[in-house]
Every structure is written in structure tokens, then in C-alpha cells.
Write a protein that holds these residues in place. Structure first.
Motif, PDB file in Angstrom:
ATOM      1  N   LEU A 172       9.256  -5.461 -11.209  1.00 44.04           N
ATOM      2  CA  LEU A 172      10.208  -6.462 -10.718  1.00 44.04           C
ATOM      3  C   LEU A 172      10.841  -6.027  -9.401  1.00 44.04           C
ATOM      4  CD1 LEU A 172      11.899  -7.490 -14.092  1.00 44.04           C
ATOM      5  CD2 LEU A 172      10.263  -8.828 -12.727  1.00 44.04           C
ATOM      6  N   ALA A 173      11.098  -4.728  -9.267  1.00 45.20           N
ATOM      7  CA  ALA A 173      11.635  -4.204  -8.006  1.00 45.20           C
ATOM      8  C   ALA A 173      10.639  -4.416  -6.872  1.00 45.20           C
ATOM      9  CB  ALA A 173      11.975  -2.720  -8.146  1.00 45.20           C
ATOM     10  N   ILE A 174       9.372  -4.176  -7.150  1.00 50.00           N
ATOM     11  CA  ILE A 174       8.327  -4.380  -6.144  1.00 50.00           C
ATOM     12  C   ILE A 174       8.213  -5.857  -5.801  1.00 50.00           C
ATOM     13  CG2 ILE A 174       5.836  -4.248  -5.722  1.00 50.00           C
ATOM     14  CD1 ILE A 174       5.901  -1.643  -7.486  1.00 50.00           C
ATOM     15  N   LEU A 175       8.218  -6.706  -6.810  1.00 52.92           N
ATOM     16  CA  LEU A 175       8.121  -8.152  -6.583  1.00 52.92           C
ATOM     17  C   LEU A 175       9.289  -8.650  -5.722  1.00 52.92           C
ATOM     18  CD1 LEU A 175       6.665 -10.826  -7.183  1.00 52.92           C
ATOM     19  CD2 LEU A 175       8.064 -10.998  -9.239  1.00 52.92           C
ATOM     20  N   ALA A 176      10.488  -8.186  -6.017  1.00 54.68           N
ATOM     21  CA  ALA A 176      11.666  -8.595  -5.243  1.00 54.68           C
ATOM     22  C   ALA A 176      11.560  -8.116  -3.797  1.00 54.68           C
ATOM     23  CB  ALA A 176      12.945  -8.054  -5.893  1.00 54.68           C
ATOM     24  N   GLU A 177      11.099  -6.890  -3.596  1.00 56.99           N
ATOM     25  CA  GLU A 177      10.964  -6.342  -2.242  1.00 56.99           C
ATOM     26  C   GLU A 177       9.875  -7.080  -1.470  1.00 56.99           C
ATOM     27  OE1 GLU A 177       9.357  -4.271   1.022  1.00 56.99           O
ATOM     28  OE2 GLU A 177       8.296  -4.287  -0.893  1.00 56.99           O
ATOM     29  N   VAL A 178       8.747  -7.327  -2.095  1.00 52.58           N
ATOM     30  CA  VAL A 178       7.648  -8.032  -1.434  1.00 52.58           C
ATOM     31  C   VAL A 178       8.080  -9.457  -1.080  1.00 52.58           C
ATOM     32  CG1 VAL A 178       5.323  -8.980  -1.788  1.00 52.58           C
ATOM     33  CG2 VAL A 178       5.824  -6.612  -2.405  1.00 52.58           C
ATOM     34  N   SER A 179       8.786 -10.115  -1.980  1.00 54.76           N
ATOM     35  CA  SER A 179       9.283 -11.465  -1.706  1.00 54.76           C
ATOM     36  C   SER A 179      10.247 -11.458  -0.522  1.00 54.76           C
ATOM     37  CB  SER A 179       9.987 -12.046  -2.932  1.00 54.76           C
ATOM     38  OG  SER A 179       9.082 -12.177  -3.991  1.00 54.76           O
ATOM     39  N   ALA A 180      11.157 -10.504  -0.505  1.00 50.27           N
ATOM     40  CA  ALA A 180      12.135 -10.424   0.582  1.00 50.27           C
ATOM     41  C   ALA A 180      11.452 -10.129   1.916  1.00 50.27           C
ATOM     42  CB  ALA A 180      13.185  -9.355   0.267  1.00 50.27           C
TER      43      ALA A 180
ATOM     44  N   LEU B 225      18.788 -15.206   1.018  1.00 55.71           N
ATOM     45  CA  LEU B 225      17.749 -14.976   0.007  1.00 55.71           C
ATOM     46  C   LEU B 225      17.027 -13.648   0.248  1.00 55.71           C
ATOM     47  CD1 LEU B 225      16.310 -18.590  -0.353  1.00 55.71           C
ATOM     48  CD2 LEU B 225      17.829 -17.365  -1.935  1.00 55.71           C
ATOM     49  N   VAL B 226      16.739 -13.329   1.503  1.00 46.62           N
ATOM     50  CA  VAL B 226      16.093 -12.054   1.828  1.00 46.62           C
ATOM     51  C   VAL B 226      17.004 -10.891   1.432  1.00 46.62           C
ATOM     52  CG1 VAL B 226      15.382 -10.568   3.752  1.00 46.62           C
ATOM     53  CG2 VAL B 226      14.527 -12.918   3.607  1.00 46.62           C
ATOM     54  N   LEU B 227      18.268 -10.974   1.799  1.00 41.07           N
ATOM     55  CA  LEU B 227      19.207  -9.889   1.469  1.00 41.07           C
ATOM     56  C   LEU B 227      19.382  -9.737  -0.044  1.00 41.07           C
ATOM     57  CD1 LEU B 227      21.877 -10.458   4.264  1.00 41.07           C
ATOM     58  CD2 LEU B 227      20.078  -8.704   4.171  1.00 41.07           C
ATOM     59  N   CYS B 228      19.410 -10.844  -0.760  1.00 42.54           N
ATOM     60  CA  CYS B 228      19.505 -10.789  -2.226  1.00 42.54           C
ATOM     61  C   CYS B 228      18.251 -10.158  -2.831  1.00 42.54           C
ATOM     62  CB  CYS B 228      19.729 -12.180  -2.812  1.00 42.54           C
ATOM     63  SG  CYS B 228      21.378 -12.829  -2.511  1.00 42.54           S
ATOM     64  N   GLY B 229      17.094 -10.458  -2.267  1.00 42.70           N
ATOM     65  CA  GLY B 229      15.846  -9.847  -2.732  1.00 42.70           C
ATOM     66  C   GLY B 229      15.864  -8.332  -2.577  1.00 42.70           C
ATOM     67  N   TYR B 230      16.338  -7.871  -1.412  1.00 47.08           N
ATOM     68  CA  TYR B 230      16.432  -6.426  -1.201  1.00 47.08           C
ATOM     69  C   TYR B 230      17.469  -5.799  -2.132  1.00 47.08           C
ATOM     70  CZ  TYR B 230      13.451  -6.529   2.932  1.00 47.08           C
ATOM     71  OH  TYR B 230      12.394  -6.665   3.788  1.00 47.08           O
ATOM     72  N   ALA B 231      18.603  -6.476  -2.322  1.00 48.83           N
ATOM     73  CA  ALA B 231      19.639  -5.947  -3.218  1.00 48.83           C
ATOM     74  C   ALA B 231      19.118  -5.829  -4.648  1.00 48.83           C
ATOM     75  CB  ALA B 231      20.884  -6.832  -3.170  1.00 48.83           C
TER      76      ALA B 231
ATOM     77  N   SER C 273      15.946  -5.577  -5.561  1.00 48.99           N
ATOM     78  CA  SER C 273      14.922  -4.541  -5.575  1.00 48.99           C
ATOM     79  C   SER C 273      15.538  -3.146  -5.645  1.00 48.99           C
ATOM     80  CB  SER C 273      14.036  -4.659  -4.336  1.00 48.99           C
ATOM     81  OG  SER C 273      13.060  -3.639  -4.341  1.00 48.99           O
ATOM     82  N   LEU C 274      16.511  -2.894  -4.790  1.00 48.25           N
ATOM     83  CA  LEU C 274      17.131  -1.562  -4.764  1.00 48.25           C
ATOM     84  C   LEU C 274      17.940  -1.279  -6.029  1.00 48.25           C
ATOM     85  CD1 LEU C 274      18.147  -1.370  -1.012  1.00 48.25           C
ATOM     86  CD2 LEU C 274      16.240  -0.213  -2.155  1.00 48.25           C
ATOM     87  N   SER C 275      18.550  -2.308  -6.604  1.00 49.94           N
ATOM     88  CA  SER C 275      19.291  -2.122  -7.860  1.00 49.94           C
ATOM     89  C   SER C 275      18.349  -1.714  -8.989  1.00 49.94           C
ATOM     90  CB  SER C 275      20.024  -3.410  -8.239  1.00 49.94           C
ATOM     91  OG  SER C 275      20.993  -3.713  -7.287  1.00 49.94           O
ATOM     92  N   LEU C 276      17.219  -2.394  -9.075  1.00 52.16           N
ATOM     93  CA  LEU C 276      16.236  -2.039 -10.100  1.00 52.16           C
ATOM     94  C   LEU C 276      15.644  -0.664  -9.836  1.00 52.16           C
ATOM     95  CD1 LEU C 276      14.515  -5.519 -10.433  1.00 52.16           C
ATOM     96  CD2 LEU C 276      15.840  -4.348 -12.213  1.00 52.16           C
ATOM     97  N   LEU C 277      15.356  -0.382  -8.574  1.00 51.79           N
ATOM     98  CA  LEU C 277      14.797   0.917  -8.208  1.00 51.79           C
ATOM     99  C   LEU C 277      15.748   2.052  -8.586  1.00 51.79           C
ATOM    100  CD1 LEU C 277      12.098   1.590  -6.820  1.00 51.79           C
ATOM    101  CD2 LEU C 277      13.368   1.830  -4.695  1.00 51.79           C
ATOM    102  N   ALA C 278      17.040   1.830  -8.405  1.00 46.53           N
ATOM    103  CA  ALA C 278      18.043   2.842  -8.770  1.00 46.53           C
ATOM    104  C   ALA C 278      18.013   3.143 -10.262  1.00 46.53           C
ATOM    105  CB  ALA C 278      19.431   2.375  -8.348  1.00 46.53           C
ATOM    106  N   GLN C 279      17.694   2.145 -11.077  1.00 52.44           N
ATOM    107  CA  GLN C 279      17.581   2.362 -12.516  1.00 52.44           C
ATOM    108  C   GLN C 279      16.302   3.119 -12.862  1.00 52.44           C
ATOM    109  OE1 GLN C 279      20.109   1.587 -14.665  1.00 52.44           O
ATOM    110  NE2 GLN C 279      21.119   1.099 -12.742  1.00 52.44           N
TER     111      GLN C 279
END
Length: 114
Positions: free
Chosen positions: A15-23, A41-47, A49-55
Motif C-alpha cells: 500500500l505504501a508503494i501504491l500510494a507513492e507510485v500514485s502520487a 492529492l499528490v501530497l496526501c499520497g506521499y504522506a 506512503s511515508l506513514s505506512l513506510l514508518a510502520q
């Protein structure tokens, strides 16, 4: 660990990858961050992605996580560029993607050997 404690690690990474790729793939739509809605929308996608990545890095070696996130993300964005934006498919581009995937796999395997 909270609400994400029971979410499988690799699902969170996907999901983190999907969010980053979408952004990243949507960045052209912002027209240099001059269009508010696509920019948000781009900034939310990165946020996201990084939130999931942190987990995910709480559960898996950071080097493995980052290699997979970057490698899969770069290859996917290149593919989106070709399929969505009509960017050219060149031998150099295909070779680069192959090298990215190979490097990601090698780093992931090396880190697991620790």
C-alpha cells in the motif's frame, strides 16, 4: 502498536508503494504545483506512503524495506509513464528497470542473510 498492528507487513508495504507510485505518477497533473486539487492529492499520497513506510520499518530491516519501496516504485512509475503518458520504451529504459529489479532483489537477499 495501534490499529495497524494486525495488518500484514507486506500488505502495508504494498500500500505504501501504491500510494507513492500514485502520487509520483500524478505529479504532472499539478502543473508545477499550480493546481490546488491535484497538488493536495499528490501530497496526501506521499504522506500516506511515508506513514505506512514508518510502520513497516518497525518490523523489517530498513535497508530491505527501502530497497523494495524504491525499486518497485521506480519500475512502476516508469511503466505508468509508458502506459499513461505515452513515454517512449527504449532499450536503455528497459535495461534500467531490469537493473533496478535485480539490484532490489540482491539487496533484499543480502540483508536477509544478516
Amino acid at each position: 502498536m495501534g490499529a495497524l498492528a494486525k495488518v500484514p507487513t507486506w500488505l502495508m508495504l504494498a500500500l505504501a508503494i501504491l500510494a507513492e507510485v500514485s502520487a509520483t505518477s500524478s505529479m504532472k497533473l499539478t502543473e508545477g504545483f499550480t493546481r490546488p486539487l491535484p497538488t493536495v492529492l499528490v501530497l496526501c499520497g506521499y504522506a500516506l506512503s511515508l506513514s505506512l513506510l514508518a510502520q513497516v520499518v518497525q518490523r523489517v530491516d530498513v535497508g530491505v524495506v527501502y530497497a523494495i519501496w524504491c525499486g518497485v516504485g521506480m519500475a512502476a512509475v516508469a511503466l505508468v509513464g509508458v502506459l499513461v503518458y505515452g513515454e517512449a520504451v527504449t532499450l536503455a529504459k528497459v535495461g534500467g528497470i531490469v537493473l533496478i529489479v535485480a539490484g532490489t532483489l540482491m539487496l533484499s537477499l543480502a540483508m536477509r542473510g544478516h
